[in-house]
Design a protein around this motif. Structure first.
Motif, PDB file in Angstrom:
ATOM      1  N   GLY A  61      29.262   9.001  62.135  1.00  0.00           N
ATOM      2  CA  GLY A  61      30.385   8.076  62.270  1.00  0.00           C
ATOM      3  C   GLY A  61      30.671   7.294  61.003  1.00  0.00           C
ATOM      4  O   GLY A  61      31.765   6.732  60.853  1.00  0.00           O
ATOM      5  N   PHE A  62      29.695   7.256  60.076  1.00  0.00           N
ATOM      6  CA  PHE A  62      29.921   6.551  58.815  1.00  0.00           C
ATOM      7  C   PHE A  62      31.104   7.140  58.049  1.00  0.00           C
ATOM      8  O   PHE A  62      31.717   6.454  57.214  1.00  0.00           O
ATOM      9  CB  PHE A  62      28.665   6.589  57.937  1.00  0.00           C
ATOM     10  N   LEU A  63      31.433   8.413  58.317  1.00  0.00           N
ATOM     11  CA  LEU A  63      32.545   9.026  57.588  1.00  0.00           C
ATOM     12  C   LEU A  63      33.867   8.321  57.884  1.00  0.00           C
ATOM     13  O   LEU A  63      34.738   8.256  57.022  1.00  0.00           O
ATOM     14  CB  LEU A  63      32.663  10.510  57.948  1.00  0.00           C
ATOM     15  N   ARG A  64      34.016   7.821  59.111  1.00  0.00           N
ATOM     16  CA  ARG A  64      35.246   7.106  59.450  1.00  0.00           C
ATOM     17  C   ARG A  64      35.343   5.818  58.648  1.00  0.00           C
ATOM     18  O   ARG A  64      36.347   5.545  57.978  1.00  0.00           O
ATOM     19  CB  ARG A  64      35.255   6.813  60.963  1.00  0.00           C
ATOM     20  N   MET A  65      34.291   5.013  58.669  1.00  0.00           N
ATOM     21  CA  MET A  65      34.318   3.710  58.006  1.00  0.00           C
ATOM     22  C   MET A  65      34.278   3.844  56.488  1.00  0.00           C
ATOM     23  O   MET A  65      35.024   3.164  55.766  1.00  0.00           O
ATOM     24  CB  MET A  65      33.159   2.850  58.505  1.00  0.00           C
ATOM     25  N   GLY A  66      33.396   4.709  55.989  1.00  0.00           N
ATOM     26  CA  GLY A  66      33.289   4.869  54.541  1.00  0.00           C
ATOM     27  C   GLY A  66      34.565   5.391  53.925  1.00  0.00           C
ATOM     28  O   GLY A  66      35.019   4.912  52.879  1.00  0.00           O
ATOM     29  N   THR A  67      35.183   6.371  54.570  1.00  0.00           N
ATOM     30  CA  THR A  67      36.439   6.928  54.059  1.00  0.00           C
ATOM     31  C   THR A  67      37.532   5.875  54.071  1.00  0.00           C
ATOM     32  O   THR A  67      38.322   5.760  53.122  1.00  0.00           O
ATOM     33  CB  THR A  67      36.871   8.142  54.903  1.00  0.00           C
TER      34      THR A  67
END
Length: 435
Positions: A61-67
């Motif tokens: 899920g970090f991909l959503r926030m990091g992106t």
């Protein structure tokens, strides 16, 4: 760049709130259609299968926030090549992660069923469900990246369209495959897989500008410095998320020690927190976008105004939800359970949920602000400190106050997160000042 206004905040947040509202509907339909089969095992199989996959996908899920944070900063800086390149890097990670889950599905599912053993019938059905759904792993994880990218560019209406398409198609196919064709559990899994695959195709079309021409090729996708920054940001977010999830898991496990009735009451009341998250996420997402753009534009006044405007709406929403829970909480509880004991017990602890949105709103809004500013190390450290305080609160309050102490400790966790990040907020303005 457009003026920061209340209308702009609502234009970002509104579609996210509507998008989130569709998520519980899908879960209810999945359960409802298999419930029509007249047996308990299919319901349990879909439930446990969905939880196993959600737990695996949640790791990424970090991909959503990091992106969202990195692309918003590139957009604010006017770096159009990096806006596209940021999405490409996230999609590479998503593709590798998805393929890795497919390759490792055997040991992963074996471990999952050892941790959460089920009857032979339920496990057999759940494995059939998982064997279909797992092929959607690359699409599902890639959709995290697409969602973060669209939010960073304030294209939350596109996120809403994407969510409506996927959930609407999933519901329609559920009804057809399960009730019409009699496919049972495999029908539910097939419906979700098709929805995920077509959702990925729609996301690619919605983000087609990132793939057009040679714009994104103008900067090396595998630039070492950019990859290093992405890795640091995403690692910090992942550690923070694991710590937060561990806190809620501890809450559930300790609640089980209070007896079956209190455990059930706590589970019902946790749905109030889920409603709060769905309702207020939009304002935190708006903070990610607008703060990230302000950092990219090196504008401290824009960052400060973005933080204030989004937080005003967040606090207003929290106050409204708290009032609704206080006044309508008993009626909401009654719709969630038919057990008189559970209803009565949940009412005892309902006041904690009436104040929870106001206690938690600072931590949720600062999460959005820190993600936008990519102050992920600070966000991670604040979470680790808060978890330590939470553990201390549990050690003191749980023996003294029982289930009230458990809820009080959870309030302490969110309050400490808010205070910890408030103390670090000046670093966001400092980062905007230096670019």
């Amino acid at each position: 760049m457009a003026e920061l206004s209340h209308r702009r905040v609502l234009a970002i947040a509104g579609p996210i709130v509507l998008s989130n509202a569709t998520v519980p509907i899908l879960g209810a339909v999945d359960t409802g259609v298999v419930g029509q089969l007249g047996a308990a095992a299919p319901i349990g199989a879909v439930g446990i299968g969905a939880v196993i996959l959600a737990s695996l996908y949640w790791i990424f899920g970090f991909l959503r926030m990091g992106t969202s944070g990195l692309v918003a900063q590139a957009h604010g800086a006017g770096d159009h090549a990096e806006v596209s390149a940021g999405l490409m890097r996230a999609l590479i990670v998503a593709g590798l992660a998805g393929l890795g889950l497919i390759a490792l599905q055997g040991p992963l599912f074996w471990a999952a069923f050892r941790l959460a053993p089920a009857s032979a019938e339920v496990e057999t059905l759940a494995r059939a469900y998982l064997s279909i759904r797992i092929w959607g792993a690359p699409a599902t994880i890639a959709l995290y990246a697409f969602t973060g990218w669209l939010i960073a560019l304030e294209r939350t209406c596109a996120v809403l369209v994407l969510q409506l398409w996927m959930n609407g198609l999933n519901v329609g196919l559920d009804l057809w495959f399960v009730l019409g064709l009699g496919w049972g559990v495999t029908g539910v899994a097939s419906a979700t897989l098709i929805a995920e695959a077509t959702g990925l195709a729609l996301a690619i079309w919605l983000a087609r500008g990132a793939f057009a021409g040679n714009l994104w090729r103008a900067r090396a996708i595998l630039d070492r410095a950019r990859l290093g920054q992405m890795a640091r940001v995403n690692t910090d977010i992942m550690i923070r998320s694991v710590a937060l999830q561990a806190s809620f898991t501890a809450f559930l496990f300790l609640g089980a020690g209070q007896g079956d009735v209190k455990l059930a009451a706590n589970q019902v009341l946790l749905q109030f927190l889920e409603i709060t998250a769905y309702a207020l996420d939009g304002f935190a997402f708006a903070a990610e976008t607008l703060v990230g753009q302000a950092v990219g534009a090196r504008s401290v006044p824009r960052l400060r105004r973005a933080a204030v405007l989004t937080s005003q709406w967040g606090v207003g929403g929290a106050a409204l939800l708290g009032g609704v829970f206080f006044l309508a909480g008993p009626a909401i509880i009654d719709t969630m359970t038919a057990s008189a004991e559970v209803r009565e017990t949940a009412r005892i602890y309902l006041p904690w949920l009436a104040i929870a949105p106001l206690i938690g709103i600072a931590s949720w809004m600062f999460d959005g602000i820190f993600i936008g500013a990519t102050l992920t190390r600070e966000m991670r450290n604040a979470m680790l400190v808060s978890v330590a305080v939470y553990a201390l609160a549990l050690a003191v309050l749980l023996p003294a106050l029982g289930n009230h102490g458990l809820w009080a400790a959870l309030m302490v966790l969110n309050a400490t997160r808010g205070v910890s990040m408030a103390r670090l907020y000046p670093r966001a303005e400092a980062k905007a000042g230096r670019g």
